[in-house]
Design a protein around this motif. Structure first.
Motif: not given
Length: 369
Positions: A298-303, A332-339
């Protein structure tokens, strides 16, 4: 016998297509805002189905349901609709209407009822049916997709082999109005097998169109690996649009491989850079919350979203496990707060549209654009 079409915003182009097919066999589909006698037809996706299920079940007329949700879940829909058109409807719906009028429906291939279903044995030839008639719609130039993306209903409904409308037929209908807009799973795949582009055929098509051309925009997006100097040159030379819409879907190569997308995250980012350098704004789709997405994915997607946003615009939505797809039945999985923060910041800055929490925005706001 009067045949009605239930007006649903997300099904406007289906109305144009099926209205034209029915008109050619003597049936007129009257637009209605509620079910009316004698027959009322519905086109349902997996969000709208929830809104109209009770209406169909309680309708005081014969009901016919079709569309992607009805195709994937025909048994479920046949429990409350009288007839379900499974898959393509251009040939099946007029044949069903003739049977209803005659009182002898019988077992029609492609039509499901509570008693069962017999699948059709052939696909629709696009040139055999007009893309629209009195109800204006987009011109569908291609149907089917050779890819098998885990979240997508297109190959489940239309098959993995691509079919194309001929250039003469596309030109005939596109030149009726001041703008030419198209429906395709990948506009840059026109005339090809869907994997190996035929830009010569696309150029032949674009040369024959006489009005403003919008190519590679919603609802006829493209794929990132088809974006190159040659395809961008066609857009800048022949087309009116200054945006190109394509799907990256994830910034994680592991996710893309598991989805069977057929391209890498780097290819998607490079496609956005190529668009920007050519003076075209890339509008790039991302999906967040895949069920097997790790925090790192998910962090890679945000980046990747942040990188693309420097060159263009982002359209994001939360993963939906659509029926009939390989990922049906997952969650669906939950989203990170940073996302959520990055999505919110990009939206406030005018770089992001869509929704990462509300599924219905994907189907109802975007279809009205």
């Amino acid at each position: 016998m009067q045949v009605n079409w239930r007006e649903i915003p997300a099904a406007r182009n289906s109305y144009a297509v099926l209205g034209a097919a029915c008109e050619a066999t003597g049936w007129h589909l009257y637009p209605v805002t509620q079910p009316e006698a004698d027959v009322t037809c519905y086109s349902l996706n997996s969000i709208s189905e929830r809104r109209y299920r009770d209406e169909i079940a309680g309708a005081d007329c014969i009901t016919v349901a079709g569309g992607p949700h009805a195709t994937a879940c025909w048994r479920e829909v046949a429990a409350y609709a009288d007839y379900v058109v499974v898959g393509e409807g251009e040939y099946t719906l007029p044949r069903l209407l003739a049977g209803i009028e005659a009182g002898k429906v019988g077992q029609i291939p492609g039509v499901a009822t509570r008693d069962g279903y017999e699948p059709v044995k052939s696909s629709v030839r696009l040139d055999a049916y007009p893309p629209f008639s009195e109800v204006q719609g987009y011109v569908e130039i291609s149907r089917g997709c050779p890819f098998a993306c885990g979240y997508c209903q297109t190959p489940q409904m239309f098959g993995h082999g691509m079919r194309h409308r001929s250039i003469d037929e596309i030109t005939r209908y596109s030149n009726r109005y001041g703008q030419a807009r198209f429906v395709s799973p990948n506009a840059f795949a026109y005339g090809s097998d869907g994997i190996h582009p035929r830009f010569d055929k696309i150029e032949h098509l674009l040369r024959k169109l006489s009005h403003k051309i919008f190519f590679g925009t919603f609802p006829g997006e493209v794929r990132p690996e088809f974006i190159c100097g040659e395809s961008l040159d066609l857009v800048t030379r022949y087309c009116t649009n200054t945006r190109l819409h394509f799907g990256a879907q994830s910034g994680s190569d592991a996710i893309l491989a598991r989805l069977h997308r057929g391209h890498t995250a780097e290819e998607a980012i490079h496609a956005a850079e190529l668009c920007h350098d050519a003076g075209i704004t890339p509008v790039v789709d991302f999906i967040v919350g895949f069920p097997f997405e790790t925090d790192a994915d998910q962090r890679e997607t945000v980046s990747a979203m942040q990188e693309v946003a420097r060159k263009g615009r982002i359209h994001v939505h939360r993963f939906i496990p659509l029926p009939g797809t390989p990922l049906a039945g997952t969650r669906a999985r939950s989203l990170l707060s940073e996302t959520e923060k990055v999505c919110g910041d990009l939206a406030l800055g005018g770089r992001l549209t869509g929704s990462w929490n509300d599924h219905e925005i994907r189907f109802f706001r975007r279809c009205l654009k």
